[in-house]
Scaffold this motif. Structure first.
Motif, PDB file in Angstrom:
ATOM      1  N   GLU A 130       1.123  -1.246   0.094  1.00  0.00           N
ATOM      2  CA  GLU A 130       0.045   0.221  -0.174  1.00  0.00           C
ATOM      3  C   GLU A 130       0.876   1.153   0.030  1.00  0.00           C
ATOM      4  O   GLU A 130       1.938   1.382   0.712  1.00  0.00           O
ATOM      5  N   GLN A 131       0.419   2.399  -1.042  1.00  0.00           N
ATOM      6  CA  GLN A 131       1.020   3.532  -0.947  1.00  0.00           C
ATOM      7  C   GLN A 131       0.332   4.802  -0.839  1.00  0.00           C
ATOM      8  O   GLN A 131      -0.643   4.534  -1.521  1.00  0.00           O
ATOM      9  N   ARG A 132       0.528   5.807  -0.029  1.00  0.00           N
ATOM     10  CA  ARG A 132       0.015   6.960   0.283  1.00  0.00           C
ATOM     11  C   ARG A 132       0.695   8.213  -0.035  1.00  0.00           C
ATOM     12  O   ARG A 132       2.014   7.903   0.422  1.00  0.00           O
ATOM     13  N   GLU A 133       0.136   9.228  -0.629  1.00  0.00           N
ATOM     14  CA  GLU A 133       1.077  10.425  -0.530  1.00  0.00           C
ATOM     15  C   GLU A 133       0.232  11.677  -0.737  1.00  0.00           C
ATOM     16  O   GLU A 133      -0.774  11.638  -1.601  1.00  0.00           O
ATOM     17  N   ASP A 134       0.417  12.465   0.176  1.00  0.00           N
ATOM     18  CA  ASP A 134      -0.232  13.769  -0.075  1.00  0.00           C
ATOM     19  C   ASP A 134       0.224  14.784  -1.352  1.00  0.00           C
ATOM     20  O   ASP A 134      -0.733  15.399  -1.857  1.00  0.00           O
ATOM     21  N   GLY A 135       1.211  14.345  -1.825  1.00  0.00           N
ATOM     22  CA  GLY A 135       1.880  15.049  -3.148  1.00  0.00           C
ATOM     23  C   GLY A 135       2.430  16.460  -2.891  1.00  0.00           C
ATOM     24  O   GLY A 135       2.149  17.251  -1.885  1.00  0.00           O
ATOM     25  N   TYR A 136       3.450  16.578  -3.588  1.00  0.00           N
ATOM     26  CA  TYR A 136       4.215  17.616  -3.667  1.00  0.00           C
ATOM     27  C   TYR A 136       3.365  19.012  -4.149  1.00  0.00           C
ATOM     28  O   TYR A 136       3.518  20.239  -3.537  1.00  0.00           O
ATOM     29  N   ARG A 137       2.425  18.899  -4.890  1.00  0.00           N
ATOM     30  CA  ARG A 137       1.656  19.901  -5.559  1.00  0.00           C
ATOM     31  C   ARG A 137       0.203  19.704  -4.941  1.00  0.00           C
ATOM     32  O   ARG A 137      -0.306  18.858  -4.386  1.00  0.00           O
ATOM     33  N   ASP A 138      -0.308  20.907  -5.176  1.00  0.00           N
ATOM     34  CA  ASP A 138      -1.785  20.920  -4.652  1.00  0.00           C
ATOM     35  C   ASP A 138      -2.734  20.088  -5.459  1.00  0.00           C
ATOM     36  O   ASP A 138      -2.428  19.634  -6.574  1.00  0.00           O
ATOM     37  N   HIS A 139      -3.563  19.366  -5.082  1.00  0.00           N
ATOM     38  CA  HIS A 139      -4.385  18.523  -5.797  1.00  0.00           C
ATOM     39  C   HIS A 139      -3.576  17.420  -6.479  1.00  0.00           C
ATOM     40  O   HIS A 139      -3.862  16.963  -7.686  1.00  0.00           O
ATOM     41  N   SER A 140      -2.688  16.825  -5.804  1.00  0.00           N
ATOM     42  CA  SER A 140      -1.895  15.441  -6.255  1.00  0.00           C
ATOM     43  C   SER A 140      -1.749  14.407  -5.364  1.00  0.00           C
ATOM     44  O   SER A 140      -1.027  13.480  -5.541  1.00  0.00           O
ATOM     45  N   GLU A 141      -2.822  14.414  -4.317  1.00  0.00           N
ATOM     46  CA  GLU A 141      -2.806  13.306  -3.331  1.00  0.00           C
ATOM     47  C   GLU A 141      -3.203  11.955  -4.143  1.00  0.00           C
ATOM     48  O   GLU A 141      -4.249  12.055  -5.113  1.00  0.00           O
ATOM     49  N   GLY A 142      -2.993  10.640  -3.460  1.00  0.00           N
ATOM     50  CA  GLY A 142      -3.534   9.591  -4.032  1.00  0.00           C
ATOM     51  C   GLY A 142      -2.923   8.405  -3.227  1.00  0.00           C
ATOM     52  O   GLY A 142      -2.107   8.626  -2.498  1.00  0.00           O
ATOM     53  N   HIS A 143      -3.423   7.318  -3.707  1.00  0.00           N
ATOM     54  CA  HIS A 143      -3.008   6.215  -2.755  1.00  0.00           C
ATOM     55  C   HIS A 143      -3.324   4.793  -4.001  1.00  0.00           C
ATOM     56  O   HIS A 143      -4.177   4.832  -4.659  1.00  0.00           O
ATOM     57  N   ILE A 144      -2.709   3.844  -3.573  1.00  0.00           N
ATOM     58  CA  ILE A 144      -2.665   2.491  -4.475  1.00  0.00           C
ATOM     59  C   ILE A 144      -2.368   1.452  -3.538  1.00  0.00           C
ATOM     60  O   ILE A 144      -1.690   1.334  -2.647  1.00  0.00           O
ATOM     61  N   GLU A 145      -3.371   0.460  -3.639  1.00  0.00           N
ATOM     62  CA  GLU A 145      -3.198  -0.606  -3.078  1.00  0.00           C
ATOM     63  C   GLU A 145      -2.806  -1.898  -4.083  1.00  0.00           C
ATOM     64  O   GLU A 145      -3.780  -1.928  -5.133  1.00  0.00           O
ATOM     65  N   ARG A 146      -2.089  -2.680  -3.953  1.00  0.00           N
ATOM     66  CA  ARG A 146      -1.770  -3.898  -4.741  1.00  0.00           C
ATOM     67  C   ARG A 146      -1.676  -5.327  -4.086  1.00  0.00           C
ATOM     68  O   ARG A 146      -1.002  -5.491  -2.702  1.00  0.00           O
ATOM     69  N   GLY A 147      -2.115  -6.233  -4.607  1.00  0.00           N
ATOM     70  CA  GLY A 147      -1.840  -7.667  -4.136  1.00  0.00           C
ATOM     71  C   GLY A 147      -1.618  -8.357  -5.110  1.00  0.00           C
ATOM     72  O   GLY A 147      -2.211  -8.301  -6.383  1.00  0.00           O
ATOM     73  N   ASN A 148      -0.715  -9.373  -5.373  1.00  0.00           N
ATOM     74  CA  ASN A 148      -0.257 -10.337  -6.261  1.00  0.00           C
ATOM     75  C   ASN A 148       0.169 -11.442  -5.505  1.00  0.00           C
ATOM     76  O   ASN A 148       0.711 -11.631  -4.663  1.00  0.00           O
ATOM     77  N   ALA A 149      -0.149 -12.738  -6.389  1.00  0.00           N
ATOM     78  CA  ALA A 149       0.312 -14.042  -5.916  1.00  0.00           C
ATOM     79  C   ALA A 149       0.606 -14.973  -6.958  1.00  0.00           C
ATOM     80  O   ALA A 149      -0.050 -14.984  -8.057  1.00  0.00           O
ATOM     81  N   ASN A 150       1.284 -15.943  -6.767  1.00  0.00           N
ATOM     82  CA  ASN A 150       1.312 -17.117  -7.910  1.00  0.00           C
ATOM     83  C   ASN A 150       1.482 -18.459  -7.041  1.00  0.00           C
ATOM     84  O   ASN A 150       2.031 -18.406  -6.021  1.00  0.00           O
ATOM     85  N   PHE A 151       0.931 -19.526  -7.558  1.00  0.00           N
ATOM     86  CA  PHE A 151       0.973 -20.715  -7.206  1.00  0.00           C
ATOM     87  C   PHE A 151       1.305 -21.799  -7.963  1.00  0.00           C
ATOM     88  O   PHE A 151       0.820 -21.777  -9.100  1.00  0.00           O
ATOM     89  N   GLY A 152       2.394 -22.473  -7.785  1.00  0.00           N
ATOM     90  CA  GLY A 152       2.965 -23.582  -8.936  1.00  0.00           C
ATOM     91  C   GLY A 152       2.763 -24.871  -8.103  1.00  0.00           C
ATOM     92  O   GLY A 152       2.482 -25.191  -7.038  1.00  0.00           O
ATOM     93  N   TYR A 153       2.911 -25.689  -9.218  1.00  0.00           N
ATOM     94  CA  TYR A 153       2.584 -27.092  -9.040  1.00  0.00           C
ATOM     95  C   TYR A 153       3.745 -28.030 -10.033  1.00  0.00           C
ATOM     96  O   TYR A 153       3.402 -27.678 -11.087  1.00  0.00           O
ATOM     97  N   GLN A 154       4.691 -28.967  -9.475  1.00  0.00           N
ATOM     98  CA  GLN A 154       5.555 -29.465 -10.163  1.00  0.00           C
ATOM     99  C   GLN A 154       5.073 -30.881 -10.404  1.00  0.00           C
ATOM    100  O   GLN A 154       4.793 -31.809  -9.320  1.00  0.00           O
TER     101      GLN A 154
END
Length: 514
Positions: free
Chosen positions: A42-66
């Motif tokens: 998860e990443q959040r930022e108010d931003g250097y400039r006005d009206h530039s705040e944002g946030h992003i959430e990411r999830g990833n996974a992998n499952f393997g079988y031999q």
């Protein structure tokens, strides 16, 4: 990473200026034929400039079988949620004198970019003696909620499959590596455009289309080692693409249409593997890029006949490493036909894509690192000099703006760092980002972005153990500069085309690996 090479726990947290905060954690493991890897951030930022705040959430996974030592399958899943306000471009004067302000129209309309996406995929690998075959399928679904000067709201569904085979064996006493494959890609774009009534409020429908695409790519490449360490490499790619648009908003006329592209891209080159850590290469290749739907291929008469961009590229270079020195150097020249260039024709519109008849992209990409002083304060310590330099000589070579530099690309850029490394894992040193020469923001070469140099410094600890951390200061002299520009045909000094770079900032982070 997979569960067979990932740590049981890898966690980090970073924070710093302008409300920046990022956290990430991953885990993985294996049990017999089964393994797994999961990562969340998860990443959040108010931003250097006005009206530039944002946030992003990411999830990833992998499952393997031999199934066996020669056959395995792996499933992938990733999900993202991104919310970002947009500060908009400023005039050159505003960017340099009041860089933290936002474009007033972007604030009034509350312009944003919000994306939710999910990607699913599978890849299966099968090995037969000297031959390895990979095949799989994938899908990528995303919803984009994007209020700008209009309110864009659309869904994108991409899906497809692939197969690739690599055969590496000796033929008549000579090593030969043959690679062949096929990619199938299908897409559907359910696109809607509304008025932005202000404050990101959706108004009346203005544009609606259903866009479908198909891309089929077949390729083959062979590397024949006519000497033990020198290979002749030759290959080709055949691409067939289709774009089809159905207009569902006929109040401004029927803008439906379709277009197909068929392109052949060959390549030939030489690869000299001087030793396992040193390569010398040279090649000639052709490449192609077809217009996307956001190039408005059918939305306006001027853009209804966009051609595919093609290029012939000549390249020579070398890369390698030694105990106290590494390098990567290449020189290239690309001769392009029908380059797809996005030019803003109005302050309150998306850029308009067009073909530029002939252009040339040529330059040098160089990087190296060397330990030039040793045992300064302790046995086996090092003072490293690292540098990365790019030279971009891009210019118009046809009837349009003949001889002018292409805008938006710095001609010279250098990043260099002097870093002290102690055998305990401690490191510290300054770095400089230097754009040495102005670049233009317009095709007419009438408005330039000024050169700049930024001073940075970082220190940290990483001994390859469980704990590591860093402290980094960027743009320590608080230099005001322009980081990027939107492209125009001819730009007056008062046009809002520029994005100011970040001011002085400090960041720190800790990482735990178990």
């Amino acid at each position: 990473p997979t569960g067979r090479d990932a740590s049981a726990l890898d966690a980090r947290i970073d924070g710093g200026s302008f409300g920046f905060m990022r956290a990430q954690a991953s885990t993985g493991g294996a049990e017999g034929a089964f393994d797994y890897f999961i990562n969340l951030s998860e990443q959040r930022e108010d931003g250097y400039r006005d009206h530039s705040e944002g946030h992003i959430e990411r999830g990833n996974a992998n499952f393997g079988y031999q199934f066996s030592p020669d056959m395995e399958t792996r499933f992938y899943i990733s999900a993202n949620s991104w919310r970002q306000r947009l500060p908009g471009e400023l005039t050159k004067s505003q960017s340099l004198n009041t860089p933290r302000m936002a474009n007033a129209n972007f604030v009034t309309q509350d312009q944003q970019r919000n994306i939710d996406s999910v990607r699913l995929a599978n890849k299966t690998t099968v090995r037969f003696d000297e031959t390895t075959i990979d095949f799989g399928i994938f899908s990528h679904n995303r919803h984009v909620d994007h209020p700008i000067f209009r309110y864009l709201d659309f869904d994108v569904d991409d899906y497809g499959g692939f197969v690739n085979a690599v055969d590496d064996r000796s033929i008549g006493g000579y090593r030969n590596r043959f690679n062949i494959g096929l990619n199938l890609l299908y897409g559907e774009l359910d696109y809607r455009e509304y008025t932005n009534a202000g404050n990101a409020t959706k108004g009346a429908l203005q544009f609606s289309t259903l866009d479908k695409s198909q891309i089929y790519t077949a390729y083959a490449e062979d590397a024949f080692y006519f000497l033990p360490d020198v290979a002749l490499v030759a290959g080709t790619q055949v691409l067939h693409a289709m774009r089809e648009r159905t207009d569902r908003f006929l109040g401004d006329g029927d803008q439906s249409g379709s277009r197909t592209y068929n392109i052949w891209s060959p390549k030939v080159g030489l690869l000299w593997e001087v030793d396992k850590d040193w390569q010398v290469f040279g090649n000639v290749s052709r490449s192609a890029e077809i217009p996307t739907f956001d190039a408005n291929t059918f939305a306006a008469p001027a853009n209804s006949n966009l051609e595919a961009q093609t290029a012939t590229t000549y390249e020579i270079g070398t890369r390698g490493r030694r105990a106290d020195f590494n390098w990567d150097l290449s020189a290239y020249r690309s001769e392009l036909k029908n380059e797809l260039q996005c030019v803003r024709t109005s302050p309150f519109a998306l850029c308009s894509v067009r073909n530029v008849d002939r252009t040339v992209h040529q330059g040098v990409e160089a990087g190296f690192g060397t330990a030039f002083l040793k045992t300064l304060f302790a046995p086996d310590d090092r003072l490293w000099l690292n540098a990365a330099y790019t030279y971009n000589d891009f210019y118009f070579d046809g009837a349009t703006y003949n001889g002018n530099s292409m805008p938006g690309v710095p001609k010279h850029f250098l990043r260099t760092e002097l870093l002290y490394k102690h055998p305990s894992g401690f490191y510290a040193g300054p770095s400089v980002d230097w754009m040495m020469q102005s670049f233009y923001a317009d095709n007419a070469n009438s408005l330039a972005v000024d050169p700049y140099a930024l001073l940075n410094f970082r220190l940290g600890f990483d001994a390859g153990s469980r704990w590591s951390g860093y402290l980094e200061g960027r743009n320590l002299l608080d230099k005001r500069y322009i980081s990027s520009a939107v492209i125009a045909e001819t730009a007056p000094a008062t046009e809002a085309l520029f994005n100011p770079g970040y001011g002085r900032a400090v960041y720190a982070g800790l990482r735990l690996t178990w």
